[in-house]
Scaffold this motif. Structure first.
Motif, PDB file in Angstrom:
ATOM      1  N   CYS A  55       0.861  -1.183   0.000  1.00 30.26           N
ATOM      2  CA  CYS A  55       0.000   0.000   0.000  1.00 30.26           C
ATOM      3  C   CYS A  55       0.895   1.229   0.000  1.00 30.26           C
ATOM      4  CB  CYS A  55      -0.955   0.026   1.194  1.00 30.26           C
ATOM      5  SG  CYS A  55      -0.156   0.278   2.800  1.00 30.26           S
ATOM      6  N   GLU A  56       0.362   2.359  -0.340  1.00 33.25           N
ATOM      7  CA  GLU A  56       1.158   3.584  -0.398  1.00 33.25           C
ATOM      8  C   GLU A  56       0.337   4.767   0.106  1.00 33.25           C
ATOM      9  OE1 GLU A  56       0.322   4.813  -5.052  1.00 33.25           O
ATOM     10  OE2 GLU A  56       2.223   3.857  -4.519  1.00 33.25           O
ATOM     11  N   LEU A  57       1.069   5.795   0.510  1.00 28.05           N
ATOM     12  CA  LEU A  57       0.417   7.009   1.010  1.00 28.05           C
ATOM     13  C   LEU A  57      -0.076   7.853  -0.152  1.00 28.05           C
ATOM     14  CD1 LEU A  57       2.919   7.989   3.848  1.00 28.05           C
ATOM     15  CD2 LEU A  57       0.783   6.697   4.052  1.00 28.05           C
ATOM     16  N   PRO A  58      -1.140   8.636   0.046  1.00 28.69           N
ATOM     17  CA  PRO A  58      -1.961   8.683   1.262  1.00 28.69           C
ATOM     18  C   PRO A  58      -2.942   7.516   1.328  1.00 28.69           C
ATOM     19  CG  PRO A  58      -2.836  10.194  -0.373  1.00 28.69           C
ATOM     20  CD  PRO A  58      -1.587   9.622  -0.964  1.00 28.69           C
ATOM     21  N   LEU A  59      -3.263   7.110   2.572  1.00 22.54           N
ATOM     22  CA  LEU A  59      -4.301   6.109   2.821  1.00 22.54           C
ATOM     23  C   LEU A  59      -5.525   6.819   3.367  1.00 22.54           C
ATOM     24  CD1 LEU A  59      -2.130   3.351   4.551  1.00 22.54           C
ATOM     25  CD2 LEU A  59      -3.073   3.286   2.225  1.00 22.54           C
ATOM     26  N   HIS A  60      -6.709   6.357   2.971  1.00 22.93           N
ATOM     27  CA  HIS A  60      -7.922   7.087   3.339  1.00 22.93           C
ATOM     28  C   HIS A  60      -8.965   6.151   3.949  1.00 22.93           C
ATOM     29  CE1 HIS A  60     -10.787  10.384   3.206  1.00 22.93           C
ATOM     30  NE2 HIS A  60     -11.688   9.517   2.797  1.00 22.93           N
ATOM     31  N   TRP A  61      -9.667   6.674   4.940  1.00 23.07           N
ATOM     32  CA  TRP A  61     -10.767   5.950   5.570  1.00 23.07           C
ATOM     33  C   TRP A  61     -11.995   6.856   5.647  1.00 23.07           C
ATOM     34  CZ3 TRP A  61      -5.821   6.031   7.382  1.00 23.07           C
ATOM     35  CH2 TRP A  61      -5.147   4.797   7.530  1.00 23.07           C
ATOM     36  N   THR A  62     -13.151   6.311   5.340  1.00 18.49           N
ATOM     37  CA  THR A  62     -14.427   6.942   5.649  1.00 18.49           C
ATOM     38  C   THR A  62     -14.981   6.224   6.879  1.00 18.49           C
ATOM     39  OG1 THR A  62     -14.933   7.573   3.366  1.00 18.49           O
ATOM     40  CG2 THR A  62     -16.799   7.346   4.875  1.00 18.49           C
ATOM     41  N   VAL A  63     -15.126   6.961   7.977  1.00 18.64           N
ATOM     42  CA  VAL A  63     -15.554   6.361   9.240  1.00 18.64           C
ATOM     43  C   VAL A  63     -16.970   6.840   9.559  1.00 18.64           C
ATOM     44  CG1 VAL A  63     -15.042   6.019  11.674  1.00 18.64           C
ATOM     45  CG2 VAL A  63     -13.162   6.362  10.052  1.00 18.64           C
TER      46      VAL A  63
END
Length: 333
Positions: free
Chosen positions: A208-216
């Motif tokens: 995996c690579e940056l940026p990593l994103h989450w919808t919480v």
């Protein structure tokens, strides 16, 4: 100003920078109607105050009354025999035996006739509460501006630093409050937290690579004690967008956008990802109550505030200096 009445206290805390203090501005409480008293009744205001503020001794209220520190809305003093009047406002001056001076300072970033946009430092409460009566952002700004109608347009935790919108004019205050109710304010935060071992491994082997994103999105409700929050099963009532944008020696710099505005939302959402914010005294484990450790501020910052002014139409885009991932990494070695 209205205040969290249960926070009224006479603390015996004594730190090197503590002094006794009486609030410069009064707090008030609205006397409840009979239907709101759960079967209780009071002949006098004094009886109500003693019963309602159980952490304050009757002798303290008696002394405040004797000193002229309790009065009706229009200034008439209340004495020990003043009759209870449902729905009337009773004003009083909170006081503490030891008020700690917060050694960090606010900065005004923008000011006009209706608003102030200000940087609030870590550890400084926005309004009076607990052991703080005058050491708060509102009181400091009232002194600095000589405007006694300064009031916050939204919340920011005592432990969180960053950009805040304050209102000056009571006649236009509602227009700025409405911005938040209508989701017409964009708030951008930063946080620093330890990255999970699994994520560090994935970044190391390039899976995996940056940026990593989450919808919480989840359901946040009050926990025990009630000033903390928790995630429970049920329909989501909170929503945050979170991105990991940089990593150094196991620490991550995160960018966060709260779509909803639940208490401690970003702190709880970071915890739900397995990466609680650095130096958080509430999450994942509530730490014992004690003096603030000024060397370890919560690594959460309200970095940027954007909105269209509802009166002038001016596009405000105000930000403060961001968190320093490298400095935090070095401080932990």
């Amino acid at each position: 100003m209205p205040n969290s009445d249960s926070n009224d206290s006479l603390s015996n805390d004594s730190t090197p920078h503590s002094t006794s203090a009486i609030a410069a501005q009064p707090s008030y409480i609205v006397l409840p109607r009979e239907s709101e008293l759960a079967g209780k009744s009071y002949a006098t205001v004094f009886e109500f105050l003693v019963d309602h503020f159980k952490q304050i001794e009757a002798s303290v209220w008696q002394q405040r009354i004797n000193d002229g520190k309790v009065h009706w809305q229009h200034g008439e003093l209340i004495d020990a025999t003043s009759e209870y009047q449902a729905t009337a406002r009773v004003y009083y001056y909170r006081e503490v035996k030891a008020e700690t001076k917060v050694p960090f300072y606010e900065q005004i970033l923008h000011q006009d006739s209706d608003i102030i946009i200000v940087y609030k430092p870590h550890f400084l409460p926005v309004t009076p509460g607990g052991n703080f009566v005058n050491e708060c952002l509102v009181h400091r700004l009232r002194i600095a501006t000589q405007i006694d109608t300064v009031a916050p347009a939204h919340r920011l935790d005592k432990d969180t630093a960053g950009v805040m919108l304050m209102t000056l004019n009571p006649q236009t205050r509602h227009a700025y409050h409405q911005l938040f109710l209508d989701d017409k304010i964009t708030k951008d935060y930063q946080a620093i937290a330890k990255v999970t071992p699994d994520l560090l491994a994935q970044l190391a082997d390039n899976t995996c690579e940056l940026p990593l994103h989450w919808t919480v999105k989840n359901r946040i409700v009050a926990a025990n004690p009630s000033f903390t929050m928790q995630v429970v099963e049920g329909e989501a009532n909170s929503h945050s967008e979170i991105s990991l944008v940089a990593v150094k020696d196991g620490l991550g710099l995160f960018e966060l956008s709260p779509i909803t505005g639940k208490t401690h939302q970003l702190r709880v959402h970071m915890l739900s990802l397995g990466m609680p914010i650095l130096n958080d005294r509430f999450y994942p484990v509530l730490q014992p109550k004690g003096p603030d450790n000024y060397d370890k501020p919560l690594q959460l910052l309200a970095k940027r505030l954007r909105f269209s002014d509802p009166l002038s139409g001016i596009e405000h885009d105000v930000e403060c200096q961001g968190l320093d991932l490298l400095a935090m990494m070095l401080s932990m070695k």
